[in-house]
Design a protein around this motif. Structure first.
Motif, PDB file in Angstrom:
ATOM      1  N   GLU A 104      -2.674   3.418   2.787  1.00 24.92           N
ATOM      2  CA  GLU A 104      -2.324   3.458   4.135  1.00 24.92           C
ATOM      3  C   GLU A 104      -2.518   4.741   4.644  1.00 24.92           C
ATOM      4  OE1 GLU A 104       1.271   2.800   7.125  1.00 24.92           O
ATOM      5  OE2 GLU A 104       1.328   1.340   5.587  1.00 24.92           O
ATOM      6  N   LEU A 137      -8.933   5.710   1.805  1.00 22.02           N
ATOM      7  CA  LEU A 137      -8.889   4.461   2.245  1.00 22.02           C
ATOM      8  C   LEU A 137      -9.690   3.499   1.038  1.00 22.02           C
ATOM      9  CD1 LEU A 137     -10.320   4.573   6.076  1.00 22.02           C
ATOM     10  CD2 LEU A 137      -8.112   3.810   5.037  1.00 22.02           C
ATOM     11  N   GLU A 138     -10.851   4.181   0.564  1.00 19.64           N
ATOM     12  CA  GLU A 138     -11.244   3.463  -0.660  1.00 19.64           C
ATOM     13  C   GLU A 138     -10.293   3.466  -1.896  1.00 19.64           C
ATOM     14  OE1 GLU A 138     -14.282   6.068  -1.658  1.00 19.64           O
ATOM     15  OE2 GLU A 138     -15.729   5.793   0.085  1.00 19.64           O
ATOM     16  N   GLN A 187     -15.161   4.553  11.810  1.00 25.56           N
ATOM     17  CA  GLN A 187     -14.739   3.764  10.535  1.00 25.56           C
ATOM     18  C   GLN A 187     -13.271   4.034  10.148  1.00 25.56           C
ATOM     19  OE1 GLN A 187     -17.749   3.740   7.570  1.00 25.56           O
ATOM     20  NE2 GLN A 187     -16.715   4.017   5.901  1.00 25.56           N
ATOM     21  N   LEU A 188     -12.570   5.096  10.350  1.00 23.00           N
ATOM     22  CA  LEU A 188     -11.360   5.288   9.847  1.00 23.00           C
ATOM     23  C   LEU A 188     -10.510   4.051  10.800  1.00 23.00           C
ATOM     24  CD1 LEU A 188     -10.604   9.014   9.762  1.00 23.00           C
ATOM     25  CD2 LEU A 188     -10.727   7.287   7.840  1.00 23.00           C
ATOM     26  N   ALA A 223     -11.628   1.360  12.146  1.00 27.23           N
ATOM     27  CA  ALA A 223     -12.089   0.206  11.804  1.00 27.23           C
ATOM     28  C   ALA A 223     -11.557  -0.235  10.723  1.00 27.23           C
ATOM     29  CB  ALA A 223     -13.312   0.111  11.985  1.00 27.23           C
ATOM     30  N   ALA A 224     -11.148   0.658   9.739  1.00 25.29           N
ATOM     31  CA  ALA A 224     -10.521   0.315   8.407  1.00 25.29           C
ATOM     32  C   ALA A 224      -8.959   0.337   8.298  1.00 25.29           C
ATOM     33  CB  ALA A 224     -11.130   1.284   7.496  1.00 25.29           C
ATOM     34  N   GLY A 225      -8.379   0.349   9.672  1.00 30.91           N
ATOM     35  CA  GLY A 225      -6.980   0.438   9.465  1.00 30.91           C
ATOM     36  C   GLY A 225      -6.291   1.772   9.686  1.00 30.91           C
ATOM     37  N   LYS A 271       0.659  -1.118  -0.006  1.00 37.56           N
ATOM     38  CA  LYS A 271      -0.015   0.069  -0.076  1.00 37.56           C
ATOM     39  C   LYS A 271       0.912   1.246  -0.139  1.00 37.56           C
ATOM     40  CE  LYS A 271      -4.122  -1.814   2.407  1.00 37.56           C
ATOM     41  NZ  LYS A 271      -5.073  -1.631   3.338  1.00 37.56           N
ATOM     42  N   LEU A 283     -11.236   9.158   4.255  1.00 41.83           N
ATOM     43  CA  LEU A 283     -12.139   8.285   3.902  1.00 41.83           C
ATOM     44  C   LEU A 283     -12.129   7.728   2.232  1.00 41.83           C
ATOM     45  CD1 LEU A 283     -15.405   9.464   5.932  1.00 41.83           C
ATOM     46  CD2 LEU A 283     -14.254   7.445   6.347  1.00 41.83           C
TER      47      LEU A 283
END
Length: 428
Positions: free
Chosen positions: A27, A22-23, A218-219, A221-223, A2, A19
């Motif tokens: 990283e 991430l999509e 959400q950030l 949770a998504a790493g 990444k 956000l």
């Protein structure tokens, strides 16, 4: 592997960019100098369980803010639950103002103006003639004229009861100093972008619950990595990428204040930094008053502004689902009142409230807040900095060049557009 993306600033622009980063498969590392996300659209911390959760200012949205609403939905939020949606209405305590009825934009606007019975026919026809001319010109005008110059031929009631409050609400800049071209763009998108585009969306929940707190969950949770309470001090070129406080990244997005962005970018893009640093700002003051047993005629009312009456709008927070019997008075374009000080402004708001509204009990001060750099001064001919700064370095924020003034929608769009500039690097 990444690609590593650093985002400096956790306001609405930085959150939107994170956000979208991430999509894109990046990283994401988000650096925020405060202990919470949200920037200038956030809720304040509380020290006691029974203390109402106040916002740092009273923000509103409109139906045309499609990117902001879509971002909220992407977090699993339901804007229809979080925001009270009402047709545009500038209602005053003692009279009805402009109220857009449902239906197609142009006929609705005409009907709304003709329904202003307390205006003379010549006043109503003057507004319709002026707005028709703006429409024929595509809602465009010379970039170097003010709203006051654009509306120079309009009668005083039209200026005082409609143009001036709409201008200061949208641009946070008085009509005498506000950009006519930006004002016309806001009018176009609000009034003529389709049904519901001019609807007012009033927050039913504290501001941080509209985006910042759900986005943070959400950030994480998504790493994504959040660096809160971290003020970025150094930005250096490192190979093809950048170094942020000694840590290497493939791309960097500056979503911090214009002043901080200028300081970080000055060594790499001096002309960009100079334009950034040249921006002037307008403050907003919010005065929170209590009045047990009181309720306004509507959740939001326009007020008569004057030399000793600072607030242009008041919000009944109880009707919006917040703490009952709590009212927020908003003073936009508040530079003269900042000079007079918060105690004097609060005292003037209490006097204005007592004079213009009816109360079950005398209003008392809960808290007065000043956001001294709330928005950039949206003046005629203003040259705002571009999103692109240098290779693999972009900027986002409500002050970045774009069609809107300093609004939540402008911030969100800017964050998404800046990320789009960096996407080729992040997906390579």
């Amino acid at each position: 592997m990444k690609k590593r993306l650093a985002i400096v600033g956790g306001g609405w622009a930085g959150v939107a960019a994170a956000l979208r980063g991430l999509e894109a498969g990046a990283e994401v590392h988000l650096f925020e100098m405060a202990g919470q996300l949200g920037g200038r659209a956030r809720s304040l911390s509380v020290s006691q369980a029974d203390e109402p959760r106040l916002d740092n200012g009273q923000h509103i949205m409109i139906g045309a803010y499609t990117h902001s609403l879509a971002l909220m939905r992407s977090l699993g939020l339901k804007p229809e639950d979080l925001l009270l949606r009402r047709p545009l209405q500038l209602r005053y305590p003692d009279r009805a103002g402009l109220h857009l009825p449902p239906g197609a934009a142009l006929p609705a606007f005409v009907r709304a103006v003709l329904a202003l019975r307390h205006w003379r026919w010549r006043d109503r026809l003057a507004l319709l003639a002026a707005s028709s001319l703006w429409a024929l010109r595509g809602f465009r005008c010379a970039p170097d004229i003010s709203v006051a110059q654009l509306c120079a031929g309009l009668p005083p009631p039209v200026m005082q009861e409609l143009i001036a409050p709409l201008c200061v609400a949208a641009l946070n800049t008085p009509a005498e100093a506000a950009s006519a071209s930006v004002f016309l763009r806001v009018l176009h998108d609000a009034l003529f972008s389709g049904p519901g585009s001019a609807d007012l969306l009033l927050p039913r929940r504290p501001l941080s619950e509209l985006l910042a707190e759900p986005a943070q969950r959400q950030l994480l949770a998504a790493g994504a990595t959040l660096h809160l309470n971290h003020t970025v001090r150094q930005l250096d070129r490192k190979g093809q990428g950048w170094s942020v406080d000694g840590e290497h990244f493939d791309a960097v997005l500056l979503a911090c204040s214009s002043r901080s962005a200028a300081d970080l970018a000055r060594a790499h893009a001096p002309a960009w930094a100079e334009r950034c640093a040249a921006l002037q700002f307008q403050p907003i003051i919010t005065v929170y008053l209590r009045s047990p047993g009181s309720r306004l005629a509507a959740p939001m009312l326009a007020l008569g502004e004057g030399p000793e009456a600072p607030a242009q709008f008041v919000f009944d927070l109880g009707q919006l689902g917040h703490a009952p019997e709590l009212f927020a008075f908003v003073v936009s374009g508040a530079a003269p009142w900042v000079e007079r000080g918060l105690p004097a402004t609060a005292e003037a708001c209490i006097a204005q409230a007592s004079d213009q509204l009816h109360w079950a009990s005398p209003p008392t001060l809960l808290r007065a807040l000043a956001e001294k750099r709330a928005t950039f001064a949206c003046t005629p001919g203003l040259q705002r900095p571009a999103s692109s700064i240098a290779e693999r370095l972009a900027a986002a924020g409500d002050y970045i060049a774009g069609p809107y003034p300093a609004t939540l929608e402008g911030a969100v769009r800017s964050g998404e557009e800046a990320l789009a500039l960096l996407r080729p690097v992040l997906t390579a």
